[in-house]
Design an enzyme around this catalytic site. Structure first.
Site, PDB file in Angstrom:
ATOM      1  CE  LYS A   1      35.117  83.294  47.707  1.00  0.00           C
ATOM      2  NZ  LYS A   1      34.568  84.195  46.756  1.00  0.00           N
TER       3      LYS A   1
ATOM      4  CE1 TYR B   1      38.618  83.883  40.312  1.00  0.00           C
ATOM      5  CE2 TYR B   1      37.145  81.959  41.262  1.00  0.00           C
ATOM      6  CZ  TYR B   1      37.431  82.736  40.434  1.00  0.00           C
ATOM      7  OH  TYR B   1      36.994  82.670  38.943  1.00  0.00           O
TER       8      TYR B   1
ATOM      9  CG  HIS C   1      38.942  88.676  45.276  1.00  0.00           C
ATOM     10  ND1 HIS C   1      38.979  89.416  44.060  1.00  0.00           N
ATOM     11  CD2 HIS C   1      38.434  87.612  44.807  1.00  0.00           C
ATOM     12  CE1 HIS C   1      38.172  88.781  43.190  1.00  0.00           C
ATOM     13  NE2 HIS C   1      37.916  87.736  43.723  1.00  0.00           N
TER      14      HIS C   1
ATOM     15  CD  GLU D   1      42.005  87.384  42.515  1.00  0.00           C
ATOM     16  OE1 GLU D   1      41.995  86.207  42.415  1.00  0.00           O
ATOM     17  OE2 GLU D   1      42.588  87.849  43.656  1.00  0.00           O
TER      18      GLU D   1
ATOM     19  CB  VAL E   1      26.008  91.564  38.267  1.00  0.00           C
ATOM     20  CG1 VAL E   1      27.239  90.597  38.008  1.00  0.00           C
ATOM     21  CG2 VAL E   1      24.620  91.140  37.886  1.00  0.00           C
TER      22      VAL E   1
ATOM     23  CG  ASP F   1      31.792  91.688  42.379  1.00  0.00           C
ATOM     24  OD1 ASP F   1      31.294  92.447  41.755  1.00  0.00           O
ATOM     25  OD2 ASP F   1      32.622  90.851  41.894  1.00  0.00           O
TER      26      ASP F   1
ATOM     27  CB  VAL G   1      23.530  87.559  45.280  1.00  0.00           C
ATOM     28  CG1 VAL G   1      24.188  86.311  45.678  1.00  0.00           C
ATOM     29  CG2 VAL G   1      22.000  87.234  45.943  1.00  0.00           C
TER      30      VAL G   1
HETATM   31  N1  LIG Z   1      27.792  89.365  41.940  1.00  0.00           N
HETATM   32  C1  LIG Z   1      28.727  88.462  41.505  1.00  0.00           C
HETATM   33  O1  LIG Z   1      28.552  87.368  41.820  1.00  0.00           O
HETATM   34  C2  LIG Z   1      29.618  88.724  40.344  1.00  0.00           C
HETATM   35  C3  LIG Z   1      30.180  87.645  39.636  1.00  0.00           C
HETATM   36  C4  LIG Z   1      30.864  87.890  38.404  1.00  0.00           C
HETATM   37  C5  LIG Z   1      31.468  89.327  37.990  1.00  0.00           C
HETATM   38  N2  LIG Z   1      30.955  90.231  38.951  1.00  0.00           N
HETATM   39  C6  LIG Z   1      31.199  91.713  38.943  1.00  0.00           C
HETATM   40  O2  LIG Z   1      30.309  91.938  37.595  1.00  0.00           O
HETATM   41  C7  LIG Z   1      31.179  93.392  36.921  1.00  0.00           C
HETATM   42  C8  LIG Z   1      31.182  93.205  35.355  1.00  0.00           C
HETATM   43  O3  LIG Z   1      32.056  92.248  35.159  1.00  0.00           O
HETATM   44  P1  LIG Z   1      32.597  91.907  33.743  1.00  0.00           P
HETATM   45  O4  LIG Z   1      33.334  90.760  33.623  1.00  0.00           O
HETATM   46  O5  LIG Z   1      31.361  92.007  32.978  1.00  0.00           O
HETATM   47  O6  LIG Z   1      33.495  93.182  33.525  1.00  0.00           O
HETATM   48  P2  LIG Z   1      33.851  93.465  32.034  1.00  0.00           P
HETATM   49  O7  LIG Z   1      35.278  94.418  31.948  1.00  0.00           O
HETATM   50  O8  LIG Z   1      33.757  92.372  31.049  1.00  0.00           O
HETATM   51  O9  LIG Z   1      32.552  94.437  31.578  1.00  0.00           O
HETATM   52  C9  LIG Z   1      32.377  95.613  32.053  1.00  0.00           C
HETATM   53  C10 LIG Z   1      31.825  96.724  30.979  1.00  0.00           C
HETATM   54  O10 LIG Z   1      31.245  97.850  31.695  1.00  0.00           O
HETATM   55  C11 LIG Z   1      31.563  98.872  30.984  1.00  0.00           C
HETATM   56  N3  LIG Z   1      31.592 100.320  31.691  1.00  0.00           N
HETATM   57  C12 LIG Z   1      32.425 100.854  32.257  1.00  0.00           C
HETATM   58  N4  LIG Z   1      32.041 101.946  32.784  1.00  0.00           N
HETATM   59  C13 LIG Z   1      30.526 102.175  32.264  1.00  0.00           C
HETATM   60  C14 LIG Z   1      29.838 102.988  32.294  1.00  0.00           C
HETATM   61  N5  LIG Z   1      29.847 104.161  32.710  1.00  0.00           N
HETATM   62  N6  LIG Z   1      28.458 103.081  31.634  1.00  0.00           N
HETATM   63  C15 LIG Z   1      28.303 102.088  30.940  1.00  0.00           C
HETATM   64  N7  LIG Z   1      29.295 100.921  30.822  1.00  0.00           N
HETATM   65  C16 LIG Z   1      30.431 100.964  31.344  1.00  0.00           C
HETATM   66  C17 LIG Z   1      32.929  98.489  30.161  1.00  0.00           C
HETATM   67  O11 LIG Z   1      33.215  99.524  29.022  1.00  0.00           O
HETATM   68  C18 LIG Z   1      32.893  97.229  30.063  1.00  0.00           C
HETATM   69  O12 LIG Z   1      32.134  96.812  28.589  1.00  0.00           O
HETATM   70  C19 LIG Z   1      32.402  93.241  37.828  1.00  0.00           C
HETATM   71  O13 LIG Z   1      32.135  94.249  38.881  1.00  0.00           O
HETATM   72  C20 LIG Z   1      32.446  92.056  38.484  1.00  0.00           C
HETATM   73  O14 LIG Z   1      33.255  91.854  39.504  1.00  0.00           O
HETATM   74  C21 LIG Z   1      30.013  90.067  40.057  1.00  0.00           C
END
Ligand SMILES: NC(=O)c1ccc[n+]([C@@H]2O[C@H](COP(=O)([O-])OP(=O)(O)OC[C@H]3O[C@@H](n4cnc5c(N)ncnc54)[C@H](O)[C@@H]3O)[C@@H](O)[C@H]2O)c1
Length: 374
Positions: A74, A93, A95, A117, A266, A269, A297
């Site tokens: 972090k 990371y 951010h 990242e 998810v 964040d 979360v």
């Molecule tokens: N909460 C957590 O602990 C945690 C952990 C890891 C990642 N994340 C978050 O999860 C999210 C997804 O990450 P990822 O790695 O899968 O990203 P990614 O770029 O691999 O996938 C995102 C997908 O969303 C699609 N998309 C965009 N706008 C859309 C819409 N209007 N309708 C439908 N689909 C749409 C894109 O085409 C893409 O396929 C990010 O915000 C990331 O920061 C959160």
């Protein structure tokens, strides 16, 4: 090079930036590895495992004072800012767009700060972020199944059903790394799964690899409305790079959902993609809005530090080796993927989006290196 591994001090953070196996590789390359005592404990690596591969244990002061390259998971917290020093390399990371105070502290430190990242391939992939998305996606499906249980406030439905009883329906909004991983775990549990994505290329790819096992639908407000109302679990997994997540599921849609259904945001964040989402923690992961359980979360991989530590260090180690073997300047100069990870060098901010977010001066890395070679 002397590589230091600092223990994470952020609350609820149990990952560590180097496994004993990684330490062994670095020793093999002739580097000195110094690990803060207790750094691996949260990921089930006792100090003895590091010593066994030739790493040296040390107190926190010595790690930061003597390491040429500091590895973390972090971003540094305020009590760590004064530990960074001129000429040191920090790989973690960061951010920074979310934290101006940290950005300024890194600029003042004189250290070279490379953010996991923003390490980015020529095709725009983020290889050091992807493993955490894999973990979070898989966990989201598990959380959805778990919170459907009646004693936990759920509908009282077994996601996979049993012989003669229909399975539950899982709707995944966004079929990227998180969405795909949610889908395969939901499929493994026996659920009926639908993924909505707005990228036709992504949908084509998912069709190839999932070949008919999942319903794939072009995302639109109407399709989201139809899908969400019928779902037992909805997983929000969209990402619009560099922007807050779009609010794709409105409060009205949540109100129309079945009593005791579960939504896992998810994307929380990045602000979340459900209008009703707000960040939660592992110690208090869910809340209820209009009868629908919300799991939001913000640091999901933190729940499974053993898996997350291996997944993270599997992808960071090649870059650590590159920096250690070549020295940071040569490594950056010869590897554009790593170079995109550089956010701060020589007191200059080299990541445009971070500079824009804080109204600070942006110095392109290429210009700094060009000046150097003149
Ligand atoms: N909460 C957590 O602990 C945690 C952990 C890891 C990642 N994340 C978050 O999860 C999210 C997804 O990450 P990822 O790695 O899968 O990203 P990614 O770029 O691999 O996938 C995102 C997908 O969303 C699609 N998309 C965009 N706008 C859309 C819409 N209007 N309708 C439908 N689909 C749409 C894109 O085409 C893409 O396929 C990010 O915000 C990331 O920061 C959160």
């Amino acid at each position: 090079m002397r590589i230091g591994v600092a223990k994470e001090i952020k609350p609820d953070e149990y990952r560590v930036a180097l496994t004993p196996a990684g330490g062994r590789e670095l020793r093999q390359h002739g580097h000195d590895v110094i690990v803060e005592a207790g750094a691996g404990a949260g990921s089930a690596f006792p100090d003895a495992d590091y010593e066994a591969v030739g790493a040296r244990l040390a107190p926190v002061e010595e790690v930061w004072e003597t390491a040429d390259l500091v590895l973390k998971v972090k971003e540094p917290l305020p009590e760590e800012y004064p530990r960074l020093r001129d000429g040191q390399v920090l790989f973690t990371y960061l951010h920074l767009a979310a934290d101006k105070r940290l950005t300024e502290a890194l600029l003042e430190s004189g250290a070279t700060c490379i953010a996991y990242e923003t390490v980015e391939t020529d095709r725009g992939e983020l290889p050091l972020l992807a493993p955490m998305s894999e973990v979070a996606g898989r966990l989201a499906a598990q959380a959805g199944a778990y919170f459907l249980e009646k004693p936990l406030g759920g509908r009282g439905l077994l996601l996979g059903g049993v012989a003669g009883v229909a399975p539950g329906r899982v709707v995944v909004v966004g079929g990227g790394m998180v969405g795909y991983n949610s889908a395969i775990v939901a499929l493994g549990l026996g659920a009926q799964v639908r993924i909505l994505d707005k990228s036709i290329d992504r949908l084509r790819y998912l069709e190839q690899i999932l070949s008919g096992r999942v319903e794939l639908v072009m995302s639109s407000r109407l399709e989201i409305e139809y899908s969400v109302v019928e779902a037992d679990v909805v997983i929000g997994a969209v990402l619009v790079p560099g922007a807050r997540a779009p609010k794709l599921v409105s409060r009205e849609m949540i109100r129309e959902m079945k009593e005791g259904a579960v939504v896992c945001d998810v994307s929380i964040d990045q602000g979340g993609c459900f209008e009703t989402s707000k960040p939660t923690t592992h110690s208090d992961p869910v809340y209820v809005v209009d009868g629908v359980t919300h799991y939001c979360v913000a640091n999901m991989p933190g729940a499974v530090p053993i898996t997350s530590t291996f997944a993270l260090t599997n992808v960071t180690l090649p870059y650590v080796e590159l920096i250690a073997d070549r020295g940071v300047r040569e490594a950056i100069a010869e590897n554009p993927v790593l170079a995109r990870g550089v956010n701060v060098i020589d007191g200059k901010l080299t990541y445009e989006a971070v500079a824009a977010a804080h109204g600070l001066e942006y110095s392109p890395l290429d210009d700094l290196f060009r000046l150097e070679s003149v």
